[in-house]
Write a protein that holds these residues in place. Structure first.
Motif, PDB file in Angstrom:
ATOM      1  N   MET A   1      -0.894  -3.849   6.982  1.00 37.95           N
ATOM      2  CA  MET A   1      -0.042  -4.336   6.097  1.00 37.95           C
ATOM      3  C   MET A   1      -0.760  -3.675   4.815  1.00 37.95           C
ATOM      4  O   MET A   1      -1.629  -3.747   4.487  1.00 37.95           O
ATOM      5  N   SER A   2       0.479  -3.480   3.918  1.00 34.79           N
ATOM      6  CA  SER A   2       0.251  -2.593   2.625  1.00 34.79           C
ATOM      7  C   SER A   2       0.579  -3.570   1.547  1.00 34.79           C
ATOM      8  O   SER A   2       1.347  -4.585   1.617  1.00 34.79           O
ATOM      9  N   VAL A   3      -0.096  -3.294   0.427  1.00 34.26           N
ATOM     10  CA  VAL A   3       0.517  -4.016  -0.874  1.00 34.26           C
ATOM     11  C   VAL A   3       1.010  -2.904  -1.926  1.00 34.26           C
ATOM     12  O   VAL A   3       0.602  -1.830  -2.156  1.00 34.26           O
ATOM     13  N   TYR A   4       2.092  -3.295  -2.354  1.00 27.97           N
ATOM     14  CA  TYR A   4       3.070  -2.729  -3.128  1.00 27.97           C
ATOM     15  C   TYR A   4       3.103  -3.222  -4.516  1.00 27.97           C
ATOM     16  O   TYR A   4       3.164  -4.482  -4.464  1.00 27.97           O
ATOM     17  N   VAL A   5       2.994  -2.414  -5.550  1.00 27.30           N
ATOM     18  CA  VAL A   5       3.112  -3.347  -6.944  1.00 27.30           C
ATOM     19  C   VAL A   5       4.391  -2.857  -7.592  1.00 27.30           C
ATOM     20  O   VAL A   5       4.641  -1.536  -7.721  1.00 27.30           O
ATOM     21  N   ARG A  45      -7.249  -2.874  -3.810  1.00 29.35           N
ATOM     22  CA  ARG A  45      -6.276  -3.792  -2.608  1.00 29.35           C
ATOM     23  C   ARG A  45      -4.811  -3.037  -2.577  1.00 29.35           C
ATOM     24  O   ARG A  45      -4.072  -3.305  -1.843  1.00 29.35           O
ATOM     25  N   VAL A  46      -4.647  -2.297  -3.724  1.00 32.65           N
ATOM     26  CA  VAL A  46      -3.307  -1.701  -4.054  1.00 32.65           C
ATOM     27  C   VAL A  46      -3.023  -0.546  -3.539  1.00 32.65           C
ATOM     28  O   VAL A  46      -3.783   0.531  -3.524  1.00 32.65           O
ATOM     29  N   ASP A  47      -1.997  -0.367  -2.488  1.00 31.98           N
ATOM     30  CA  ASP A  47      -1.737   0.779  -2.001  1.00 31.98           C
ATOM     31  C   ASP A  47      -0.755   1.830  -2.693  1.00 31.98           C
ATOM     32  O   ASP A  47      -0.967   3.001  -2.629  1.00 31.98           O
ATOM     33  N   ALA A  48       0.154   1.264  -3.345  1.00 27.33           N
ATOM     34  CA  ALA A  48       1.191   1.916  -4.051  1.00 27.33           C
ATOM     35  C   ALA A  48       1.874   1.439  -5.398  1.00 27.33           C
ATOM     36  O   ALA A  48       1.964  -0.126  -4.928  1.00 27.33           O
ATOM     37  N   ILE A  49       2.437   1.966  -6.074  1.00 32.32           N
ATOM     38  CA  ILE A  49       2.869   1.530  -7.315  1.00 32.32           C
ATOM     39  C   ILE A  49       4.196   1.931  -7.744  1.00 32.32           C
ATOM     40  O   ILE A  49       4.267   3.318  -7.448  1.00 32.32           O
ATOM     41  N   TYR A  50       5.313   1.206  -7.833  1.00 30.10           N
ATOM     42  CA  TYR A  50       6.564   1.496  -8.260  1.00 30.10           C
ATOM     43  C   TYR A  50       6.900   1.105  -9.976  1.00 30.10           C
ATOM     44  O   TYR A  50       6.814  -0.205  -9.908  1.00 30.10           O
ATOM     45  N   LEU A  51       7.290   2.275 -10.642  1.00 19.38           N
ATOM     46  CA  LEU A  51       7.527   1.651 -11.966  1.00 19.38           C
ATOM     47  C   LEU A  51       9.286   1.912 -12.105  1.00 19.38           C
ATOM     48  O   LEU A  51       9.762   2.913 -11.515  1.00 19.38           O
ATOM     49  N   MET A  52       9.632   0.703 -12.920  1.00 16.60           N
ATOM     50  CA  MET A  52      11.171   1.018 -12.999  1.00 16.60           C
ATOM     51  C   MET A  52      11.223   1.216 -14.700  1.00 16.60           C
ATOM     52  O   MET A  52      10.697   0.464 -15.405  1.00 16.60           O
ATOM     53  N   ILE A 102       3.021  -6.997   1.377  1.00 18.33           N
ATOM     54  CA  ILE A 102       2.912  -7.724   0.386  1.00 18.33           C
ATOM     55  C   ILE A 102       3.480  -6.937  -1.152  1.00 18.33           C
ATOM     56  O   ILE A 102       3.085  -5.801  -1.296  1.00 18.33           O
ATOM     57  N   ILE A 103       4.121  -7.782  -1.843  1.00 15.91           N
ATOM     58  CA  ILE A 103       5.007  -7.144  -3.047  1.00 15.91           C
ATOM     59  C   ILE A 103       4.277  -7.909  -3.998  1.00 15.91           C
ATOM     60  O   ILE A 103       4.555  -9.246  -4.355  1.00 15.91           O
ATOM     61  N   LEU A 104       3.822  -7.328  -5.119  1.00 16.61           N
ATOM     62  CA  LEU A 104       3.275  -7.766  -6.424  1.00 16.61           C
ATOM     63  C   LEU A 104       4.366  -7.331  -7.499  1.00 16.61           C
ATOM     64  O   LEU A 104       4.512  -6.353  -7.612  1.00 16.61           O
ATOM     65  N   ILE A 105       4.735  -8.379  -8.371  1.00 13.40           N
ATOM     66  CA  ILE A 105       5.643  -7.923  -9.448  1.00 13.40           C
ATOM     67  C   ILE A 105       5.095  -8.373 -10.650  1.00 13.40           C
ATOM     68  O   ILE A 105       4.525  -9.335 -10.899  1.00 13.40           O
ATOM     69  N   SER A 119      -6.387  -9.538  -7.043  1.00 15.97           N
ATOM     70  CA  SER A 119      -6.949  -9.906  -5.622  1.00 15.97           C
ATOM     71  C   SER A 119      -6.401 -11.494  -5.136  1.00 15.97           C
ATOM     72  O   SER A 119      -6.166 -11.450  -4.096  1.00 15.97           O
ATOM     73  N   GLU A 120      -6.756 -12.233  -6.157  1.00 18.73           N
ATOM     74  CA  GLU A 120      -6.482 -13.607  -5.714  1.00 18.73           C
ATOM     75  C   GLU A 120      -5.037 -13.636  -5.372  1.00 18.73           C
ATOM     76  O   GLU A 120      -4.686 -14.647  -4.687  1.00 18.73           O
TER      77      GLU A 120
END
Ligand code: C5P
Length: 234
Positions: A1-5, A45-52, A102-105, A119-120
Motif C-alpha cells: 500500500m502506498s501513500v500519495y499526497v 510515511r509519504v511515497d509520492a506528492i503531486y502538485l496541482m 491512501i490519498i491525502l489531500i 501520520s495520524e
C-alpha cells in the motif's frame, strides 16, 4: 500500500489582492507552498506528492519549488482546474494509485500543519477509509438569511473542516466521479465522500493550521510560526 499526497495550488488568489499569488508569497524567507510541500516531503510515511498548479505556472513550480528545494518526492506538477474540486480530480487521475492506496489531500496554503497530523490521518484512513482534520467550533454559529438570524444550532455539534483529508483511493475517486456526473460542487473533498453514504471520521486538528487567504492571514501565520518555534524550544 502506498501513500500519495495531492496538493492543490492552482487558485488564482483573487481574495488576496496582491500581484504575487498567495501560494508563492514568502513566509520566513520561503514561499508558503515550499513550507507546505516540505512537510510531506519529510514524512517517512509519504511515497509520492503531486502538485496541482495553473497550466502556465507548471514550469515555474518545477523550477522554483521542486528543483530549487530538492523535493524529491514530488512526482509531477499537474494542471489544475477552474475550481479546487477540479484541480483535485486532475491530481487523482494523474497519480494512478491502486484502489487501496491512501490519498491525502492538503491545501497548498496551509503551511503550519503539525507533522503528527500527517501520520495520524494516514493511520485513520487505513482503518476507516475516509477521515478529515477538523477543529471544534469556538464561536456560536448563526444561520442567517437576508441579514436576519433564522437559527442558532447547538455549537457542540459543529466542527470546522481543515485539511489534510485522507481516503482510500477507490473511495475518493468514486466521490469525485459521482459529483462530476451530478454537477455537484463541494467546498471540500470529504463532502463528496459523504454523498456516497460512506462514513467520514474526524481527527482533531489545531487552530494553528490556518488557510492563508488574505494578507492579514500571512501576518497571523508569521506570528503563529514564531510561537510554534518558541514552543519547540521550551
Ligand atoms: O481558494 P480556496 O480557499 O478554495 O483554496 C484552497 C486551495 O485550493 C489553495 O491551495 C488553492 O491554490 C487551491 N485551488 C486549486 N484550484 C482552484 C482553486 C483553488 O488548486 N481552481
Amino acid at each position: 500500500m502506498s501513500v500519495y499526497v495531492l496538493i492543490p495550488a492552482a487558485g488564482s488568489g483573487s481574495r488576496f489582492g496582491s500581484a504575487t499569488k498567495k501560494q508563492y508569497l514568502e513566509l520566513n524567507g520561503q514561499p508558503i507552498l515550499a513550507h507546505t510541500i516540505r512537510l510531506f516531503n519529510q514524512s517517512p510515511r509519504v511515497d509520492a506528492i503531486y502538485l496541482m498548479a495553473p497550466e502556465d505556472e507548471i514550469g515555474f513550480c518545477r523550477r522554483e519549488l521542486v528543483e530549487r528545494y530538492d523535493f524529491e518526492k514530488v512526482r509531477d506538477v499537474v494542471r489544475g482546474g477552474e475550481e479546487r474540486q477540479m484541480s483535485v480530480y486532475n491530481g487523482l487521475k494523474a497519480c494512478c494509485a491502486r484502489p487501496d492506496d491512501i490519498i491525502l489531500i492538503h491545501d497548498g496554503v496551509r503551511p503550519l500543519l503539525h507533522p503528527s497530523l500527517i501520520s495520524e490521518t494516514i493511520r485513520q484512513a487505513e482503518t476507516d477509509g475516509a477521515c478529515l482534520v477538523a477543529v471544534p467550533a469556538r464561536d456560536t454559529l448563526k444561520e442567517v438569511e437576508n441579514g436576519r438570524v433564522v437559527a442558532t444550532p447547538e455549537r457542540r455539534r459543529f466542527w470546522q473542516a481543515q485539511t489534510p483529508q485522507a481516503f482510500r483511493y477507490q473511495v475518493i475517486l468514486k466521490g469525485h466521479e459521482k459529483a462530476r456526473e451530478e454537477g455537484f460542487l463541494g467546498t471540500d473533498d470529504a463532502s463528496l465522500v459523504e454523498r456516497l453514504g460512506v462514513p467520514v471520521t474526524v481527527v482533531e486538528g489545531s487552530c494553528f493550521n490556518i488557510k492563508i487567504t488574505t494578507p492579514e492571514d500571512l501576518k497571523i501565520a508569521e506570528a503563529l510560526e514564531a510561537l510554534l518555534k518558541e514552543q519547540a524550544c521550551t
